[in-house]
Write a protein that holds these residues in place. Sequence first.
Motif, PDB file in Angstrom:
ATOM      1  N   GLY A   1      70.837 133.981  33.353  1.00  0.00           N
ATOM      2  CA  GLY A   1      71.768 133.301  34.192  1.00  0.00           C
ATOM      3  C   GLY A   1      71.355 132.245  35.162  1.00  0.00           C
ATOM      4  N   SER A   2      72.297 131.234  35.514  1.00  0.00           N
ATOM      5  CA  SER A   2      71.691 130.082  36.155  1.00  0.00           C
ATOM      6  C   SER A   2      72.336 129.711  37.417  1.00  0.00           C
ATOM      7  CB  SER A   2      71.938 128.878  35.222  1.00  0.00           C
ATOM      8  OG  SER A   2      73.196 128.653  34.776  1.00  0.00           O
TER       9      SER A   2
ATOM     10  N   HIS B   1      62.859 133.881  32.791  1.00  0.00           N
ATOM     11  CA  HIS B   1      64.163 133.512  33.390  1.00  0.00           C
ATOM     12  C   HIS B   1      64.999 132.536  32.178  1.00  0.00           C
ATOM     13  CE1 HIS B   1      66.659 131.079  36.711  1.00  0.00           C
ATOM     14  NE2 HIS B   1      67.501 131.882  36.012  1.00  0.00           N
TER      15      HIS B   1
ATOM     16  N   PHE C   1      68.464 130.846  30.558  1.00  0.00           N
ATOM     17  CA  PHE C   1      69.644 130.297  30.724  1.00  0.00           C
ATOM     18  C   PHE C   1      70.097 129.269  29.809  1.00  0.00           C
ATOM     19  CE2 PHE C   1      66.406 128.602  33.447  1.00  0.00           C
ATOM     20  CZ  PHE C   1      66.374 127.267  33.289  1.00  0.00           C
ATOM     21  N   ARG C   2      71.263 129.022  29.363  1.00  0.00           N
ATOM     22  CA  ARG C   2      71.766 128.247  28.289  1.00  0.00           C
ATOM     23  C   ARG C   2      71.756 126.874  28.936  1.00  0.00           C
ATOM     24  NH1 ARG C   2      74.755 130.657  24.320  1.00  0.00           N
ATOM     25  NH2 ARG C   2      75.304 132.678  24.332  1.00  0.00           N
TER      26      ARG C   2
ATOM     27  N   SER D   1      60.468 129.819  32.872  1.00  0.00           N
ATOM     28  CA  SER D   1      61.709 129.448  32.542  1.00  0.00           C
ATOM     29  C   SER D   1      62.045 129.414  31.111  1.00  0.00           C
ATOM     30  CB  SER D   1      62.462 128.190  33.400  1.00  0.00           C
ATOM     31  OG  SER D   1      61.884 127.289  33.088  1.00  0.00           O
TER      32      SER D   1
ATOM     33  N   HIS E   1      69.329 131.554  24.716  1.00  0.00           N
ATOM     34  CA  HIS E   1      70.020 132.785  25.002  1.00  0.00           C
ATOM     35  C   HIS E   1      69.392 133.977  24.279  1.00  0.00           C
ATOM     36  CE1 HIS E   1      71.180 131.618  20.959  1.00  0.00           C
ATOM     37  NE2 HIS E   1      71.685 132.814  20.601  1.00  0.00           N
TER      38      HIS E   1
ATOM     39  N   ILE F   1      75.371 136.698  34.710  1.00  0.00           N
ATOM     40  CA  ILE F   1      76.333 135.639  34.339  1.00  0.00           C
ATOM     41  C   ILE F   1      77.617 135.608  34.787  1.00  0.00           C
ATOM     42  CG2 ILE F   1      74.757 135.440  32.250  1.00  0.00           C
ATOM     43  CD1 ILE F   1      77.037 137.081  30.603  1.00  0.00           C
TER      44      ILE F   1
END
Length: 506
Positions: A308-309, A329, A331-332, A377, A382, A413
């Motif tokens: 998640g971001s 970490h 995130f998309r 990160s 995904h 998310i």
Amino acid sequence: MPLVEETSLLEDSSVTLPVVVIGNGPSGICLSYMLSGYRPYLSSEAIHPNTILHSKLEEARHLSIVDQDLEYLSEGLEGRSSNPVAVLFDTLLHPDADFGYDYPSVLHWKLEQHHYIPHLVLGKGPPGGAWHNMEGSMLTISFGNWMELPGLKFKDWVSSKRRNLKGDRVMPEEIARYYKHYVKVMGLQKNFRENTYITSVSRLYRDQVDNDGQGRNISTQHLQIEKSKFAKRNWEIRGYQRVGDGSHIPFCLFAENVALATGTLDSPGRLEIEGEDFPFVFHSMPEFGAAVSKGKLRGKVDPVLIVGSGLTAADAVLCAYNNNVPVIHVFRRRVTDPDLIFKQLPKKLYPEYHKVYHMMCTQSYSLDSDLLSAYTSFPEHHVLAFKSDMKCILQSISGLKKIFRLSAAVVLIGSHPNLSFLKEQGCYLGHNSSLPITCKGNPVEIDAYTYECVKEANLFALGPLVGDNFVRFLKGGALGVTRCLAIRQKKKKHLFVERGGGDGIV
């Protein structure tokens, strides 16, 4: 205490409540405050920094804001809500707050008991809603005074508790205690019922319509009789109340109007991928925080995967990082995405979140290096799957796959409201009826000034359900709903007088 023992109003099945509010968080509390007869007026010495708005307010200084034209007052105002009444009420309570000013509210409140509209507020826990379940180690995103409700300054309440307030941001448990105290000190307890769980909210009567859109003419007399019998009994609300011994007491209420103030934290968002139900995969910050605080991840060599971001994911990163738990970490988004929440937060006010964002930008994974010891990160990635041997498969935007062994995973998310008590899970109320209701992507479609659902008369929605995720803005929903119901109540009273009597609650 059981609902049926709380008030005789519920013992008589022939009585219909004017309003039932589902949800006892800040949205439901603020609505109860205004339905109880509290009215906002322009303070005698107040001067709003927006000169155009101030001149409009001066035109009807003798009237409460509830009795004024909200569309006229809202015209031309801009703010961080898409709902004009939310922006209006926020600028009255916190003038120019988005420019960094801490001007006092231009409103003062009067209790006018003749404006009281009978109502019940139903909630699963104590007043304050989801605030009682939030992870206590994190600061709120908003300032303490932005979290307060009308008529009771948060700083005054904190000082009465003999606690030194360090800075302007506070812990969620403080906010939860403030909301619970607010209901008591404002005399709203009689309207609140705790430990209530709603199982269905349904229309008792609907005009049946033919395919051509015209009402049926068959049995017109019968339909008129039925309509008069259920003239005000628009909604049936069924559920149960949990009592001290753990048993459930079912109840059935009837209401003319229902206000949805449930928030959107009921159902955590899911990736819907293989292995997501393994016990090492968490879906909420409280779950993850509890695992960390109990030492379950202490000394683990394998990293925790955080997906998640948003700010909740950032909270999880901080929680792990501060407890020496290594983090992956995922995130998309790109780290340069202008829609990332970090871009909207001033660095001086939110240093811990900008620390996370800095790590997201500068400590990303590279094929030329191994995982960094504390934090790595994976932008534009995904999760494809979780495996039973505590491994996860990640995939980049280019299709490259990577496998890592984990000590735990936490998926943060977003979340969705639980509207299972409505037909179609409430989806039909959204802007896109084919999708679930969400705060950002598909909020409930409402009239901009009354907060009544466009697709369902006598059903209102406010707070996160209509896109107002910050307490600052959800108070506008209470204003819009109260004005709408007050106008309708006046019309009914006029009809009552003209007809020389009547029955039921008006």
